[in-house]
Design a protein around this motif. Structure first.
Motif, PDB file in Angstrom:
ATOM      1  N   ILE A  54      -8.501  23.498  60.631  1.00 30.72           N
ATOM      2  CA  ILE A  54      -8.400  22.367  61.470  1.00 30.72           C
ATOM      3  C   ILE A  54      -7.292  21.452  60.898  1.00 30.72           C
ATOM      4  N   GLU A  55      -6.566  20.927  61.786  1.00 25.55           N
ATOM      5  CA  GLU A  55      -5.107  20.128  61.586  1.00 25.55           C
ATOM      6  C   GLU A  55      -5.618  19.051  60.718  1.00 25.55           C
ATOM      7  N   GLU A  56      -6.584  18.366  60.667  1.00 28.91           N
ATOM      8  CA  GLU A  56      -6.787  17.143  59.993  1.00 28.91           C
ATOM      9  C   GLU A  56      -7.151  17.603  58.622  1.00 28.91           C
ATOM     10  N   TYR A  57      -7.679  19.006  58.191  1.00 28.06           N
ATOM     11  CA  TYR A  57      -8.191  19.405  56.865  1.00 28.06           C
ATOM     12  C   TYR A  57      -7.207  20.451  56.314  1.00 28.06           C
ATOM     13  N   ARG A  58      -6.109  20.642  56.791  1.00 27.71           N
ATOM     14  CA  ARG A  58      -5.405  21.822  56.526  1.00 27.71           C
ATOM     15  C   ARG A  58      -4.594  21.287  55.259  1.00 27.71           C
ATOM     16  N   PRO A  59      -4.796  21.971  54.152  1.00 22.14           N
ATOM     17  CA  PRO A  59      -3.919  21.656  52.702  1.00 22.14           C
ATOM     18  C   PRO A  59      -2.377  21.697  53.109  1.00 22.14           C
ATOM     19  N   THR A  60      -1.872  20.663  52.624  1.00 23.60           N
ATOM     20  CA  THR A  60      -0.363  20.294  52.556  1.00 23.60           C
ATOM     21  C   THR A  60       0.112  20.693  51.133  1.00 23.60           C
ATOM     22  N   ASP A  61      -0.633  20.789  50.084  1.00 27.52           N
ATOM     23  CA  ASP A  61      -0.049  21.172  48.797  1.00 27.52           C
ATOM     24  C   ASP A  61      -1.049  22.032  48.046  1.00 27.52           C
ATOM     25  N   THR A  62      -0.596  22.567  47.061  1.00 23.00           N
ATOM     26  CA  THR A  62      -1.311  23.355  46.143  1.00 23.00           C
ATOM     27  C   THR A  62      -2.771  23.310  45.953  1.00 23.00           C
ATOM     28  N   PHE A  63      -3.694  24.092  46.120  1.00 16.54           N
ATOM     29  CA  PHE A  63      -5.119  23.833  46.171  1.00 16.54           C
ATOM     30  C   PHE A  63      -5.910  24.824  45.532  1.00 16.54           C
ATOM     31  N   GLY A  64      -7.107  24.406  45.274  1.00 15.00           N
ATOM     32  CA  GLY A  64      -7.889  25.400  44.495  1.00 15.00           C
ATOM     33  C   GLY A  64      -9.136  26.041  45.361  1.00 15.00           C
ATOM     34  N   VAL A  65      -9.348  27.237  45.226  1.00 17.36           N
ATOM     35  CA  VAL A  65     -10.469  27.897  46.275  1.00 17.36           C
ATOM     36  C   VAL A  65     -11.310  28.753  45.169  1.00 17.36           C
ATOM     37  N   ALA A  66     -12.548  28.765  45.665  1.00 12.47           N
ATOM     38  CA  ALA A  66     -13.533  29.672  44.862  1.00 12.47           C
ATOM     39  C   ALA A  66     -14.657  30.449  46.022  1.00 12.47           C
ATOM     40  N   GLY A  67     -14.950  31.660  45.842  1.00 10.15           N
ATOM     41  CA  GLY A  67     -15.964  31.975  46.637  1.00 10.15           C
ATOM     42  C   GLY A  67     -17.109  32.133  45.756  1.00 10.15           C
ATOM     43  N   VAL A  68     -18.379  31.724  46.252  1.00  8.69           N
ATOM     44  CA  VAL A  68     -19.884  31.692  45.600  1.00  8.69           C
ATOM     45  C   VAL A  68     -20.688  32.417  46.453  1.00  8.69           C
ATOM     46  N   GLU A  69     -21.552  33.222  45.927  1.00  5.75           N
ATOM     47  CA  GLU A  69     -22.594  34.039  46.741  1.00  5.75           C
ATOM     48  C   GLU A  69     -24.016  33.806  46.187  1.00  5.75           C
ATOM     49  N   SER A  70     -24.982  34.242  47.020  1.00 13.22           N
ATOM     50  CA  SER A  70     -26.146  34.527  46.616  1.00 13.22           C
ATOM     51  C   SER A  70     -26.657  36.131  47.162  1.00 13.22           C
ATOM     52  N   GLN A  71     -27.827  36.475  47.058  1.00 13.08           N
ATOM     53  CA  GLN A  71     -27.969  37.943  47.691  1.00 13.08           C
ATOM     54  C   GLN A  71     -27.903  37.749  49.246  1.00 13.08           C
ATOM     55  N   GLU A  72     -27.953  36.663  50.012  1.00 13.42           N
ATOM     56  CA  GLU A  72     -28.147  36.693  51.374  1.00 13.42           C
ATOM     57  C   GLU A  72     -27.198  35.641  51.962  1.00 13.42           C
ATOM     58  N   HIS A  73     -26.289  34.816  51.161  1.00 14.21           N
ATOM     59  CA  HIS A  73     -25.569  33.734  51.517  1.00 14.21           C
ATOM     60  C   HIS A  73     -24.282  33.593  50.910  1.00 14.21           C
ATOM     61  N   SER A  74     -23.315  32.798  51.342  1.00 12.89           N
ATOM     62  CA  SER A  74     -22.143  32.540  50.625  1.00 12.89           C
ATOM     63  C   SER A  74     -21.407  31.303  50.969  1.00 12.89           C
ATOM     64  N   LEU A  75     -20.809  30.780  50.197  1.00  7.33           N
ATOM     65  CA  LEU A  75     -20.167  29.536  50.375  1.00  7.33           C
ATOM     66  C   LEU A  75     -18.734  29.664  49.793  1.00  7.33           C
ATOM     67  N   LEU A  76     -17.762  28.774  50.419  1.00  4.33           N
ATOM     68  CA  LEU A  76     -16.331  28.658  49.987  1.00  4.33           C
ATOM     69  C   LEU A  76     -15.974  27.176  49.210  1.00  4.33           C
ATOM     70  N   TRP A  77     -15.490  27.022  48.108  1.00  5.47           N
ATOM     71  CA  TRP A  77     -15.425  25.932  47.683  1.00  5.47           C
ATOM     72  C   TRP A  77     -13.649  25.475  47.828  1.00  5.47           C
ATOM     73  N   LEU A  78     -13.310  24.441  48.336  1.00  6.55           N
ATOM     74  CA  LEU A  78     -12.077  23.992  48.369  1.00  6.55           C
ATOM     75  C   LEU A  78     -11.953  22.629  47.663  1.00  6.55           C
ATOM     76  N   GLY A  79     -10.954  22.734  46.746  1.00  2.00           N
ATOM     77  CA  GLY A  79     -10.552  21.369  46.118  1.00  2.00           C
ATOM     78  C   GLY A  79      -9.338  21.359  45.194  1.00  2.00           C
ATOM     79  N   PRO A  80      -9.596  20.418  44.573  1.00  2.00           N
ATOM     80  CA  PRO A  80      -8.147  20.198  43.417  1.00  2.00           C
ATOM     81  C   PRO A  80      -8.044  21.518  42.739  1.00  2.00           C
ATOM     82  N   ALA A  81      -6.633  21.709  42.665  1.00  2.00           N
ATOM     83  CA  ALA A  81      -6.243  22.955  41.862  1.00  2.00           C
ATOM     84  C   ALA A  81      -6.391  23.311  40.525  1.00  2.00           C
ATOM     85  N   ASP A  82      -6.451  21.907  39.836  1.00  2.00           N
ATOM     86  CA  ASP A  82      -6.320  21.487  38.382  1.00  2.00           C
ATOM     87  C   ASP A  82      -7.818  22.097  37.821  1.00  2.00           C
TER      88      ASP A  82
END
Length: 283
Positions: A54-82
């Motif tokens: 969505i436009e208001e949440y679209r990153p404008t600079d380098t960012f960090g991302v991670a995929g976490v999961e359980s046996q039946e679910h998953s989440l995406l983390w977005l945040g500071p690259a450092d």
């Protein structure tokens, strides 16, 4: 900059379901991180990986991302690259506290051409073979088992168009009470959490009251085995009862074919792999 972490087990994990729908999982008590990456602003993949925001949440600079999961679910983390860059440089322990205090977690991993090409394939078990989860029936008679084995999937993971000539991790389920569930339409390539989540949802649905017709299904199966024996010229026993369950236990395993039905033999093989995984961790 990408880090792909080896699978780890989460035994005894508790999943939470949507009120009024016991097959729809909304979250879990425990998650593992499967991969982490830093997406540079100068990356040629930038436009494809950020166009779905969505436009208001679209990153404008380098960012960090991670995929976490359980046996039946998953989440995406977005945040500071450092935070992610520091973890990738020294992946000793997942910085859960820093992730929770910075950025945010979002339901499921993203889908789309760019993300499907970017996110590494993951299995629940090392090598894509072993038990994923199990749902015992309330009366203690049997269970529905979700498991991974190498084979030929009927349905491919999103973004995958072909798999070549070799067996790949497949996820499916089997009911050890009625021996009828988990046919070829339930054999998914196991490459993303949603592959396993779909199979787990169908397995949960099978445990609902009235869905598993154990005795009735086995009686039909016994008749089918007798008919098959008659056609092949094999001797037919005087008692038909139990033939279907015995066939399920001794069915041949061929990872080079799209197996038509799941079986207790496959579940047994998956348990062997799970036992090996756990011995490797404790030794």
């Amino acid at each position: 900059m990408m880090l792909h972490l080896p699978p780890i087990d989460l035994p005894g994990n508790i999943h939470h379901v949507k009120e009024g729908n016991s097959a729809y999982v909304t979250g879990a008590d425990q998650y593992r991180m499967s991969w982490a990456a830093v997406i540079e602003r100068t990356s040629p993949q930038w436009d494809g990986l950020t166009e779905g925001f969505i436009e208001e949440y679209r990153p404008t600079d380098t960012f960090g991302v991670a995929g976490v999961e359980s046996q039946e679910h998953s989440l995406l983390w977005l945040g500071p690259a450092d935070i992610i860059a520091e973890f990738i440089a020294n992946p000793v322990a997942v910085p859960w506290g820093q992730l929770a205090g910075n950025g945010g977690f979002y339901d499921r991993w993203p889908n789309g051409d760019a993300w499907n090409a970017f996110i590494p394939h993951t299995t629940w078990n090392p090598g894509g073979q072993g038990i994923v989860t199990e749902y015992p029936f309330d009366d203690g008679n049997g269970s529905v088992v979700v498991y991974e084995l190498l084979g030929r999937p009927a349905l491919l993971s999103p973004g995958v168009t072909e798999i070549g000539d070799h067996p790949v991790p497949v996820v499916t389920f089997h009911c050890t009470r009625c021996h009828c569930e988990g046919d070829s339409s339930d054999r998914y390539m196991s490459a993303r959490p949603d592959d396993r989540r779909t199979v787990c949802r169908r397995a949960r649905q099978h445990t609902r009251p009235g869905r598993c017709r154990g005795g009735e299904a086995n009686a039909r199966g016994d008749e089918m085995v007798v008919a098959a024996q008659a056609v092949t010229g094999n001797p037919v026993t005087s008692s038909k009862e139990g033939l279907h369950a015995a066939w399920c236990q001794t069915k041949d395993l061929n990872p080079h074919e799209v197996t038509e039905f799941s079986s207790c033999a496959e579940v047994r093989e998956a348990r062997v792999h799970t036992d090996r995984h756990r011995m490797a961790v404790t030794s």
